[in-house]
Enzyme design. Sequence first.
Site, PDB file in Angstrom:
ATOM      1  N   HIS A  53       0.854  -1.192   0.000  1.00  0.00           N
ATOM      2  CA  HIS A  53       0.000   0.000   0.000  1.00  0.00           C
ATOM      3  C   HIS A  53       0.889   1.240   0.000  1.00  0.00           C
ATOM      4  O   HIS A  53       2.079   1.168   0.348  1.00  0.00           O
ATOM      5  CB  HIS A  53      -0.906   0.003   1.240  1.00  0.00           C
ATOM      6  N   GLU A  69       1.151   3.805   1.962  1.00  0.00           N
ATOM      7  CA  GLU A  69       1.759   4.175   3.246  1.00  0.00           C
ATOM      8  C   GLU A  69       2.927   3.250   3.567  1.00  0.00           C
ATOM      9  O   GLU A  69       3.991   3.698   4.016  1.00  0.00           O
ATOM     10  CB  GLU A  69       0.719   4.099   4.371  1.00  0.00           C
ATOM     11  N   CYS A  80      -5.699   2.078   5.992  1.00  0.00           N
ATOM     12  CA  CYS A  80      -6.397   0.834   6.309  1.00  0.00           C
ATOM     13  C   CYS A  80      -5.792   0.268   7.607  1.00  0.00           C
ATOM     14  O   CYS A  80      -4.766   0.768   8.081  1.00  0.00           O
ATOM     15  CB  CYS A  80      -6.243  -0.155   5.151  1.00  0.00           C
ATOM     16  N   CYS A 132      -2.000  -0.527   7.327  1.00  0.00           N
ATOM     17  CA  CYS A 132      -1.141   0.668   7.274  1.00  0.00           C
ATOM     18  C   CYS A 132      -1.143   1.411   8.602  1.00  0.00           C
ATOM     19  O   CYS A 132      -0.123   1.950   9.023  1.00  0.00           O
ATOM     20  CB  CYS A 132      -1.585   1.573   6.136  1.00  0.00           C
TER      21      CYS A 132
END
Length: 165
Positions: free
Chosen positions: A62, A64, A92, A95
Amino acid sequence: MKDAHNTELTTRNSFMREAIALSHEGMNKGAGGPFGAVVVRNGEIIARGYNRVLETNDPTCHAEVDAIRKASAFLGHFHLEDCELYTSCEPCPMCLGAVYWSRIKTVYYGNTKADAAAIGFDDQFIYEELDRPIRDRSLSMERLLGDEAAAVFNDWAKQANKKLY
Ligand SMILES: [Zn+2]
Protein backbone atom coordinates in the site's frame (compact mmCIF):
# COMPACT_ATOMS: atom_id res chain seq x y z
CA MET A 1 0.02 34.62 14.41
CA LYS A 2 -2.68 34.07 11.85
CA ASP A 3 -0.10 34.38 9.07
CA ALA A 4 2.09 31.74 10.70
CA HIS A 5 -0.90 29.45 10.92
CA ASN A 6 -1.77 30.06 7.28
CA THR A 7 1.81 29.39 6.19
CA GLU A 8 1.79 26.11 8.11
CA LEU A 9 -1.49 25.12 6.52
CA THR A 10 -0.21 26.02 3.06
CA THR A 11 2.87 23.85 3.66
CA ARG A 12 0.74 20.95 4.86
CA ASN A 13 -1.55 21.32 1.88
CA SER A 14 1.47 21.20 -0.44
CA PHE A 15 2.58 17.89 1.09
CA MET A 16 -0.95 16.52 0.78
CA ARG A 17 -1.07 17.72 -2.82
CA GLU A 18 2.07 15.66 -3.47
CA ALA A 19 0.45 12.59 -1.88
CA ILE A 20 -2.60 13.12 -4.07
CA ALA A 21 -0.41 13.58 -7.17
CA LEU A 22 1.29 10.26 -6.33
CA SER A 23 -2.10 8.56 -6.02
CA HIS A 24 -2.87 9.82 -9.51
CA GLU A 25 0.52 8.73 -10.86
CA GLY A 26 0.23 5.20 -9.45
CA MET A 27 -3.29 4.83 -10.77
CA ASN A 28 -2.29 6.05 -14.25
CA LYS A 29 0.65 3.63 -14.34
CA GLY A 30 -1.65 0.76 -13.40
CA ALA A 31 0.56 0.10 -10.37
CA GLY A 32 -2.41 -0.33 -8.07
CA GLY A 33 -5.33 1.52 -6.53
CA PRO A 34 -5.48 5.34 -6.39
CA PHE A 35 -3.48 5.82 -3.20
CA GLY A 36 -0.38 7.95 -2.60
CA ALA A 37 1.66 8.94 0.45
CA VAL A 38 4.69 10.95 1.49
CA VAL A 39 6.79 10.94 4.65
CA VAL A 40 7.91 14.38 5.83
CA ARG A 41 10.76 15.17 8.23
CA ASN A 42 11.83 18.66 9.28
CA GLY A 43 9.60 20.19 6.64
CA GLU A 44 11.00 18.10 3.79
CA ILE A 45 9.65 15.11 1.90
CA ILE A 46 12.06 12.20 2.52
CA ALA A 47 10.02 9.44 0.89
CA ARG A 48 7.25 9.04 -1.65
CA GLY A 49 5.04 6.05 -2.21
CA TYR A 50 1.98 4.84 -3.99
CA ASN A 51 -0.03 1.67 -4.07
CA ARG A 52 1.95 -0.99 -6.01
CA VAL A 53 -0.16 -4.05 -5.27
CA LEU A 54 -0.75 -4.83 -8.96
CA GLU A 55 2.75 -3.87 -10.14
CA THR A 56 4.54 -6.00 -7.53
CA ASN A 57 1.92 -8.67 -6.81
CA ASP A 58 2.48 -7.71 -3.19
CA PRO A 59 -0.80 -7.36 -1.29
CA THR A 60 0.99 -5.38 1.43
CA CYS A 61 2.44 -2.75 -0.90
CA HIS A 62 0.00 0.00 0.00
CA ALA A 63 1.08 3.62 -0.46
CA GLU A 64 1.76 4.17 3.25
CA VAL A 65 3.81 0.98 3.60
CA ASP A 66 5.71 1.85 0.42
CA ALA A 67 6.53 5.33 1.76
CA ILE A 68 7.40 4.08 5.27
CA ARG A 69 9.78 1.43 3.89
CA LYS A 70 11.52 4.04 1.75
CA ALA A 71 11.72 6.56 4.61
CA SER A 72 13.27 3.95 6.91
CA ALA A 73 15.76 2.91 4.24
CA PHE A 74 16.64 6.56 3.62
CA LEU A 75 17.19 7.30 7.32
CA GLY A 76 18.81 3.93 8.01
CA HIS A 77 16.52 3.44 10.98
CA PHE A 78 13.31 1.59 11.80
CA HIS A 79 11.82 4.40 13.90
CA LEU A 80 10.35 7.49 12.31
CA GLU A 81 9.17 9.32 15.43
CA ASP A 82 10.19 12.73 14.09
CA CYS A 83 8.30 12.20 10.82
CA GLU A 84 4.78 12.90 9.63
CA LEU A 85 2.78 10.89 7.13
CA TYR A 86 0.62 12.50 4.46
CA THR A 87 -1.62 10.01 2.72
CA SER A 88 -4.25 10.58 0.07
CA CYS A 89 -6.63 8.31 2.01
CA GLU A 90 -7.25 7.41 5.63
CA PRO A 91 -5.02 4.38 6.34
CA CYS A 92 -6.40 0.83 6.31
CA PRO A 93 -5.83 -1.32 9.44
CA MET A 94 -2.58 -2.77 8.04
CA CYS A 95 -1.14 0.67 7.27
CA LEU A 96 -2.36 2.03 10.58
CA GLY A 97 -0.44 -0.81 12.22
CA ALA A 98 2.65 0.08 10.17
CA VAL A 99 2.30 3.72 11.27
CA TYR A 100 2.24 2.69 14.93
CA TRP A 101 5.23 0.35 14.49
CA SER A 102 7.15 3.14 12.74
CA ARG A 103 6.40 5.52 15.65
CA ILE A 104 5.18 8.24 13.29
CA LYS A 105 3.26 10.66 15.50
CA THR A 106 1.02 12.49 13.05
CA VAL A 107 -1.00 11.43 10.03
CA TYR A 108 -2.76 13.75 7.59
CA TYR A 109 -5.21 12.19 5.17
CA GLY A 110 -7.30 13.31 2.20
CA ASN A 111 -10.05 10.84 1.38
CA THR A 112 -11.78 9.03 4.24
CA LYS A 113 -12.19 5.26 4.57
CA ALA A 114 -15.87 5.76 3.68
CA ASP A 115 -14.76 7.43 0.42
CA ALA A 116 -12.50 4.41 -0.25
CA ALA A 117 -15.36 1.99 0.46
CA ALA A 118 -17.53 3.89 -2.02
CA ILE A 119 -15.09 3.08 -4.86
CA GLY A 120 -14.63 -0.57 -3.88
CA PHE A 121 -11.82 -0.49 -1.30
CA ASP A 122 -13.76 -1.49 1.77
CA ASP A 123 -11.60 -2.31 4.77
CA GLN A 124 -14.42 -1.92 7.27
CA PHE A 125 -14.66 -5.71 7.57
CA ILE A 126 -11.07 -5.85 8.87
CA TYR A 127 -11.87 -3.26 11.53
CA GLU A 128 -14.89 -5.37 12.50
CA GLU A 129 -12.84 -8.58 12.53
CA LEU A 130 -10.36 -7.02 14.96
CA ASP A 131 -13.20 -6.45 17.42
CA ARG A 132 -14.25 -10.10 17.32
CA PRO A 133 -12.78 -12.97 19.39
CA ILE A 134 -10.53 -15.19 17.24
CA ARG A 135 -13.11 -17.99 17.03
CA ASP A 136 -15.73 -15.61 15.61
CA ARG A 137 -13.58 -14.25 12.78
CA SER A 138 -13.94 -15.28 9.14
CA LEU A 139 -10.22 -16.12 9.19
CA SER A 140 -9.43 -19.60 10.45
CA MET A 141 -6.74 -19.45 13.14
CA GLU A 142 -5.45 -22.34 15.21
CA ARG A 143 -2.64 -22.53 17.73
CA LEU A 144 0.06 -25.14 17.10
CA LEU A 145 3.30 -26.04 18.95
CA GLY A 146 2.99 -23.25 21.49
CA ASP A 147 5.65 -24.84 23.74
CA GLU A 148 8.22 -25.09 20.95
CA ALA A 149 7.56 -21.55 19.82
CA ALA A 150 7.82 -20.33 23.43
CA ALA A 151 11.33 -21.78 23.74
CA VAL A 152 12.61 -19.13 21.32
CA PHE A 153 10.79 -16.42 23.26
CA ASN A 154 12.49 -17.65 26.42
CA ASP A 155 15.87 -17.49 24.71
CA TRP A 156 15.11 -13.95 23.57
CA ALA A 157 14.01 -12.92 27.07
CA LYS A 158 17.30 -14.26 28.49
CA GLN A 159 19.50 -12.61 25.88
CA ALA A 160 21.74 -9.88 27.19
CA ASN A 161 22.39 -6.77 25.06
CA LYS A 162 19.38 -7.36 22.85
CA LYS A 163 18.11 -4.44 20.85
CA LEU A 164 14.61 -3.59 22.04
CA TYR A 165 12.32 -1.67 19.74
ZN1 LIG B 1 -3.21 0.22 3.68
